[in-house]
Design an enzyme around this catalytic site. Structure first.
Site, mmCIF file in Angstrom:
data_model
loop_
_atom_site.group_PDB
_atom_site.id
_atom_site.type_symbol
_atom_site.label_atom_id
_atom_site.label_comp_id
_atom_site.label_asym_id
_atom_site.label_seq_id
_atom_site.Cartn_x
_atom_site.Cartn_y
_atom_site.Cartn_z
ATOM 1 N N THR A 47 0.837 -1.246 0.007
ATOM 2 C CA THR A 47 0.040 -0.068 -0.050
ATOM 3 C C THR A 47 0.950 1.373 -0.135
ATOM 4 O O THR A 47 0.665 2.199 -0.591
ATOM 5 C CB THR A 47 -0.790 0.096 1.361
ATOM 6 O OG1 THR A 47 -1.715 -0.956 1.048
ATOM 7 C CG2 THR A 47 -1.796 1.432 1.240
ATOM 8 N N CYS A 48 2.039 1.301 0.733
ATOM 9 C CA CYS A 48 2.883 2.281 0.701
ATOM 10 C C CYS A 48 3.269 2.810 -0.480
ATOM 11 O O CYS A 48 3.599 3.927 -0.826
ATOM 12 C CB CYS A 48 4.018 2.180 1.904
ATOM 13 S SG CYS A 48 3.330 1.663 3.541
ATOM 14 N N SER A 49 3.815 1.577 -1.358
ATOM 15 C CA SER A 49 4.642 1.926 -2.603
ATOM 16 C C SER A 49 3.539 1.930 -3.697
ATOM 17 O O SER A 49 3.694 2.686 -4.650
ATOM 18 C CB SER A 49 5.425 0.696 -3.095
ATOM 19 O OG SER A 49 6.634 0.689 -1.937
#
Length: 157
Positions: A47-49
């Site tokens: 999700t972060c990337s």
């Protein structure tokens, strides 16, 4: 836990930019500036990337147009990982702050023990900070990605 109206605590971060390492403090990053800061549980994670960091990269100019001096990403990773992650996502305009020992996340009460995910990490959140004072604080519920998005924060600045 930190809340709207609180002043950020003084901590020292690690930063690697253009091959140079430094250790800016909270005052160096936030004093006299209007800053959007968002935290992720870990660099290079799905999700972060795929969503969180790319949203801020793509909307950076719009944040600047609204008077934001800096957009800061922080994570409980080392400065080399944060720099590599920023490079991988063309985040050269963002400040990729490493909170390697979770000092900042812990000081603001937004650290969590994740055990198998890497130990102590930051919860996912975003905040608007004006001269070191929290003006907006959006903390995600566990497993969610709704209130800390770049689009949500852009609408609030």
């Amino acid at each position: 836990m930190i809340k709207t109206g609180d002043t950020l605590p003084e901590v020292t971060f690690s930063l690697r930019k253009d091959g140079i390492s430094s250790n800016p403090t909270t005052a160096d990053i936030f004093a006299g500036k209007k800053v959007v800061v968002f935290a992720v549980p870990g660099a290079f994670t799905p999700t972060c990337s795929e969503a969180h960091l790319p949203g801020y990269v793509s909307l950076f100019d719009k944040f600047q147009a609204k008077g934001i001096d800096s957009v800061v990403c922080t994570s409980v990773n080392d400065a080399f990982v944060m720099a590599a992650w920023g490079d991988a996502h063309n985040a050269e305009h963002l400040i990729m702050l490493a909170d390697g020992g979770a000092e900042f996340a812990s000081a603001i009460g937004l650290a969590k023990q994740t055990a198998t995910f890497g130990g102590l990490r930051s919860v996912r959140y975003a905040m608007l900070v004006d001269d070191g004072v929290v003006k907006v604080l959006n903390i995600e519920a566990p497993g969610k990605f709704e209130v800390s998005t770049a689009e949500m924060m852009l609408a609030l600045v």
